[in-house]
Design a protein around this motif. Sequence first.
Motif, short mmCIF file in Angstrom:
data_model
loop_
_atom_site.label_atom_id
_atom_site.label_comp_id
_atom_site.label_asym_id
_atom_site.label_seq_id
_atom_site.Cartn_x
_atom_site.Cartn_y
_atom_site.Cartn_z
N THR A 122 0.81 -1.22 0.00
CA THR A 122 0.00 0.00 0.00
C THR A 122 0.84 1.26 0.00
OG1 THR A 122 -1.79 1.17 1.13
CG2 THR A 122 -0.25 -0.02 2.54
N LYS A 123 1.95 1.27 0.73
CA LYS A 123 2.73 2.50 0.81
C LYS A 123 3.62 2.71 -0.41
CE LYS A 123 0.32 3.50 3.05
NZ LYS A 123 -0.58 4.66 3.07
N ASP A 144 4.22 7.81 5.29
CA ASP A 144 3.43 6.65 4.87
C ASP A 144 4.00 5.32 5.38
OD1 ASP A 144 1.26 7.80 3.64
OD2 ASP A 144 2.21 7.96 1.69
N PRO A 145 5.27 5.00 5.11
CA PRO A 145 5.79 3.73 5.65
C PRO A 145 5.96 3.76 7.16
CG PRO A 145 7.55 4.95 4.56
CD PRO A 145 6.27 5.67 4.26
N THR A 159 4.52 11.46 2.33
CA THR A 159 5.12 10.26 1.75
C THR A 159 6.21 9.69 2.65
OG1 THR A 159 6.61 11.66 0.43
CG2 THR A 159 4.60 10.89 -0.64
N VAL A 196 9.76 -0.44 1.43
CA VAL A 196 8.84 0.51 0.80
C VAL A 196 9.60 1.45 -0.12
CG1 VAL A 196 7.25 2.43 1.23
CG2 VAL A 196 7.17 0.41 2.69
N ASP A 238 -2.99 2.15 -5.61
CA ASP A 238 -3.14 2.87 -4.34
C ASP A 238 -4.41 2.43 -3.63
OD1 ASP A 238 -2.90 4.64 -2.27
OD2 ASP A 238 -3.30 6.44 -3.45
N ASP A 260 0.12 13.15 7.60
CA ASP A 260 -1.02 12.90 6.73
C ASP A 260 -2.10 13.96 6.93
OD1 ASP A 260 -2.99 11.85 5.13
OD2 ASP A 260 -2.92 9.84 5.96
N ASP A 278 1.14 4.21 -2.75
CA ASP A 278 0.74 5.54 -2.29
C ASP A 278 1.85 6.56 -2.52
OD1 ASP A 278 -0.66 7.57 -1.13
OD2 ASP A 278 -0.78 6.69 0.87
N ASP A 301 2.00 3.14 8.37
CA ASP A 301 1.23 2.04 7.80
C ASP A 301 2.05 0.79 7.47
OD1 ASP A 301 -1.29 3.27 7.87
OD2 ASP A 301 -0.85 4.42 6.06
N THR A 302 3.34 0.83 7.68
CA THR A 302 4.16 -0.36 7.43
C THR A 302 4.97 -0.73 8.68
OG1 THR A 302 4.37 0.31 5.11
CG2 THR A 302 5.80 -1.45 5.86
#
Length: 796
Positions: A205-206, A685-686, A682, A561, A235, A655, A209, A689-690
């Motif tokens: 996902t990341k 993001d990881p 960005t 990522v 995405d 975000d 994204d 969400d990761t």
Amino acid sequence: MVTLLANGDENAISLSQSHVTFIILAAVLALVALGFAGALVKSILAADTGTEKMRDIAGAVQEGASAYLKRQFRTMAIFTVVAVVLLLLLPVGDDAGWSERLGRSGFFIVGAAFSSFIGWAGMTLATRANLRVAAAARIGERAGAMRLAFRTGGVVGFLTVGLGLLGACIVVLAYQSTAPIVLEGFGFGAALLAMFMRVGGGIFTKAADVGADLVGKVEQGIPEDDPRNPATIADNVGDNVGDCAGMASDLFESYAVVLVASLILGRAAFGEAGLVLPIIVAAVGIVCAIVGVVITRLRPTDASGLTAINRAFYISALLAALLAAAVVFMFVPGTWGAIGTGYTAPVSPQILAIGSVAIGIVLAMVIMMLTGYYTDARYKPTKDVSASTRTGAATNILSGFSLGLESAVYTGLTIAAAVFGAFLLGGGGILSLFAVALAGCGLLTTVGVIVAMDTFGPISDNAQGIAEMSGDVDEDGNQLLTDLDSVGNTTKAVTKGIAIATAVLAATALFGAYTDAVAGAGLSGSALVAALNLADPANIVGFIIGASVVFLFSGLAINAVARSAAAVVTEVREQFARFPGIMTGEQRPEYGRVVSICTRDAQRELATPGLLAIMAPIAVGFGLGVGPLAAYLAGAIACGVLMAIMLANSGGAWDNAKKDVEDGNHGGKGSEAHAAAVIGDTVGDPFKDTAGPAINPLLKVMNLVSLIIAPAVVAYTVTDDSPLRYVFAGIALAVLAGAIIVTKRRSVLVGEEGSGNGAAKSVTDPDSAPGQRAEDGKKDDAGDEAENGEAVKASK
């Protein structure tokens, strides 16, 4: 009220008929939860599905997500088979034999299957509900769109509490006194699969994204879900495989592992009552989940959907506290003599149980408020991060990173206070550890609503994407979905904070279960105290290694990522350059190319983090001994909680800061502040969400591995200092070193010779034809390309 049957073993316990009845009633409630899930699914699928174009786009997302999960399940099957064999070979306690070994292995499969099913079900339903939420927004149904999104999450919540409680009830009824041994397998299966779902889905996902944002928003100046962006389908697929499937599995394993830890410690601390009390508290959670989901309704006077969600959460939490207190008074005796285990605490058994559960419930509410404060754009911390975009990306990143560091301190201290409060109730020893486990059970009485809150986020995000790509939703409908998406960003951040808190409580309880298992294997009394002495340099080394593993795991996830996102950026740039008609709307992008890259890279990067979680405790335990392994777990828990909170809150703030700029602040969309905000997002993001969420199952996997190997570690390092211990440690180190070397050979520089990233190299080849850019020579990858090509054909 409590009956202990010695049968030649002072630890052997048979459940009385009254307690069997309690467990059966809990199992019935679990089935009721599953029934509610089925009823909600029927009502959700009956909702309007919008226009044909909206259905085509949603179909592409559905098929892409399904293709990814099929590939991921094939990869995870290898680890599952190996784990089952190892569980059969490893010794169990003195009061158990082959029946328990078979049960532990069998319920490992059950735990893994339940975790996989919940992840699949969450993803499958979310990819259908997103279309219906967009359709509701299209006709201006604000309350209807909100209700559909939240109740879809409610289905996943009911599946989580229903299957988790049902599995625990079956094990306790079937194995009774040896149930904790079998439950180790159930929890391990759930945790291992959740970690893979979290890492794999997070990378997918990341990568999509980050690639979509950097090229689409920053370089081309087009909206986030513009259909001209070749990464937009990937995405939207990623939102489902990462946030829906991954988080659903994560929260299920949290639920299962907390139950496992509380039952293991409960047997030792409370005897028969300890095998039943956590199940009863969990059953209370099912009632609260049903109430919480049903009463979540958007009133005309509500400022936003977050008001309705918060109201339902606090009501269900209060109800959980009241019901838990009532059932404890009905079930738990008032004196320690009636418990019959010989342990006593400064407070009565009833006060210990009620106080511990209440601590967990209050902790959930405080975490919710703290996380909301640090990540919601309405409050000063995120407002400051948003304002920092006016001076560029560097100050934005610095501002968000410092916010994460600061918030980790306060959240970490809050969790520590909860652990210490439960410890004081127990007065030390096994009762204190059981109290910590009960606090985890209390926190998870709200898990049904928590899962609904988390799934609400990606569904709203996907609905907004479908609306924007189709062009069939007017400005008012789009604004409605934007508002829901903003609420979803906050609920996702909150649920990550609560999941981290459950990870710490579960890991602390499992740490206690590890020391109890070591004592049961023959290392007890003064010898155990000496082994756990922190003044021992070997234990300090173990502590440092445990903390280092958290850093290494996070670095591997974030770098994965970065590599995959680099491939996506290159592919998207190339499509814009190769096909000028994309920007004019005369030609459809090759969406399947990006989906294929993300799928392939996510599976390629899964192995090393998984091997790190399993092999590192084995290497430390057999190589350094019992004490250093305990210190290793303590170091991992201490570092893991702070790292996970910092990553999650920094990412959430970046975000929502981006959303704040896009709402027209500091120059709005297209401004330099917006470009800086996108870069910060960005980076985050990881983080959020990761790596951050994946630390939760990492801690529990490492604790469960240590718990499972504890008897063998004692046997090979204490009872009989066998040279075989170094063979086992050497094999674990060799496997881990090999996996890390293979990973480090891959370069983040796309197309660099020797990078090992075939997907990245293949997409940058200017001489390859558009239809022939897939990496040749790898049958599985070619199969994925075909699968994902089918997934997006409807949108072409």
